[in-house]
Motif scaffolding. Structure first.
Motif, PDB file in Angstrom:
ATOM      1  N   GLY A 128      -7.121  -5.163   3.154  1.00 25.15           N
ATOM      2  CA  GLY A 128      -5.811  -4.542   3.001  1.00 25.15           C
ATOM      3  C   GLY A 128      -5.202  -4.823   1.634  1.00 25.15           C
ATOM      4  O   GLY A 128      -4.599  -3.942   1.018  1.00 25.15           O
ATOM      5  N   ASP A 129      -5.371  -6.047   1.148  1.00 22.39           N
ATOM      6  CA  ASP A 129      -4.852  -6.411  -0.167  1.00 22.39           C
ATOM      7  C   ASP A 129      -5.537  -5.598  -1.261  1.00 22.39           C
ATOM      8  O   ASP A 129      -4.883  -5.104  -2.183  1.00 22.39           O
ATOM      9  N   VAL A 130      -6.851  -5.450  -1.161  1.00 27.11           N
ATOM     10  CA  VAL A 130      -7.598  -4.661  -2.151  1.00 27.11           C
ATOM     11  C   VAL A 130      -7.146  -3.209  -2.109  1.00 27.11           C
ATOM     12  O   VAL A 130      -6.875  -2.604  -3.155  1.00 27.11           O
ATOM     13  N   LEU A 131      -7.043  -2.636  -0.921  1.00 29.06           N
ATOM     14  CA  LEU A 131      -6.628  -1.247  -0.793  1.00 29.06           C
ATOM     15  C   LEU A 131      -5.236  -1.025  -1.371  1.00 29.06           C
ATOM     16  O   LEU A 131      -4.980  -0.032  -2.054  1.00 29.06           O
ATOM     17  N   LYS A 132      -4.343  -1.954  -1.137  1.00 30.74           N
ATOM     18  CA  LYS A 132      -2.987  -1.845  -1.683  1.00 30.74           C
ATOM     19  C   LYS A 132      -3.035  -1.835  -3.218  1.00 30.74           C
ATOM     20  O   LYS A 132      -2.382  -1.002  -3.858  1.00 30.74           O
ATOM     21  N   LYS A 133      -3.802  -2.720  -3.821  1.00 31.60           N
ATOM     22  CA  LYS A 133      -3.896  -2.785  -5.281  1.00 31.60           C
ATOM     23  C   LYS A 133      -4.551  -1.534  -5.857  1.00 31.60           C
ATOM     24  O   LYS A 133      -4.135  -1.038  -6.899  1.00 31.60           O
ATOM     25  N   ILE A 134      -5.590  -1.033  -5.185  1.00 34.02           N
ATOM     26  CA  ILE A 134      -6.268   0.171  -5.644  1.00 34.02           C
ATOM     27  C   ILE A 134      -5.319   1.371  -5.623  1.00 34.02           C
ATOM     28  O   ILE A 134      -5.356   2.228  -6.500  1.00 34.02           O
ATOM     29  N   SER A 135      -4.462   1.395  -4.643  1.00 34.91           N
ATOM     30  CA  SER A 135      -3.594   2.551  -4.413  1.00 34.91           C
ATOM     31  C   SER A 135      -2.298   2.539  -5.226  1.00 34.91           C
ATOM     32  O   SER A 135      -1.570   3.528  -5.237  1.00 34.91           O
ATOM     33  N   MET A 136      -1.995   1.452  -5.901  1.00 40.09           N
ATOM     34  CA  MET A 136      -0.746   1.374  -6.665  1.00 40.09           C
ATOM     35  C   MET A 136      -0.791   2.337  -7.854  1.00 40.09           C
ATOM     36  O   MET A 136      -1.823   2.462  -8.518  1.00 40.09           O
TER      37      MET A 136
END
Length: 138
Positions: A128-136
């Motif tokens: 979830g943390d990776v996905l959040k950073k990728i999506s910013m």
């Protein structure tokens, strides 16, 4: 967990000398939107369907005569097979990429690890943390 435990080893790639038409056909056959670009066994960049659209089609260039080297994004974001999955997660987040190349010493391509690989192999919190950073937004 190490990258070698979850990476895909059998990946398709294109060479810088191939035409855009050949590369697009490989992408279609593999049902992917990006492929590593390899020169002499070494990963040197990535070619995405967006690269083809923006750098080739939008300029009216002939895909039968234009080479991958004219459209590719140079440079790679990569990790090594011996790296911990946390390294891959950090690199994906920092560089906002969903697929990370795995290379041997000298840059030889050995595989790829994807966000999907992480999602099925590590904690939901890390994924979830990776996905959040990728999506910013950048």
């Amino acid at each position: 967990m190490k990258i070698r435990d979850l990476m895909s080893r059998n990946i398709d790639y294109v060479t810088a000398e191939e035409t855009i038409e050949q590369a697009a056909a490989k992408m279609k056959e593999s049902n992917v939107g990006d492929m590593p670009v390899v020169v002499g066994g070494e990963a040197v960049g990535m070619l995405t369907d967006r690269d083809i659209t923006i750098r080739i089609a939008a300029h009216g260039l002939d895909p039968q005569k234009t080479h991958v080297s004219d459209a590719m994004t140079e440079g790679i974001v990569a990790c090594k097979e011996d790296d911990d999955v946390e390294v891959a997660a950090r690199l994906m987040g920092e560089n906002q990429v969903r697929r990370l190349l795995v290379v041997e010493d000298g840059g030889k391509l050995s595989g790829v690890v994807s966000l999907g690989d992480l999602a099925t192999s590590v904690s939901e919190e890390l994924t979830g943390d990776v996905l959040k950073k990728i999506s910013m937004p950048t």
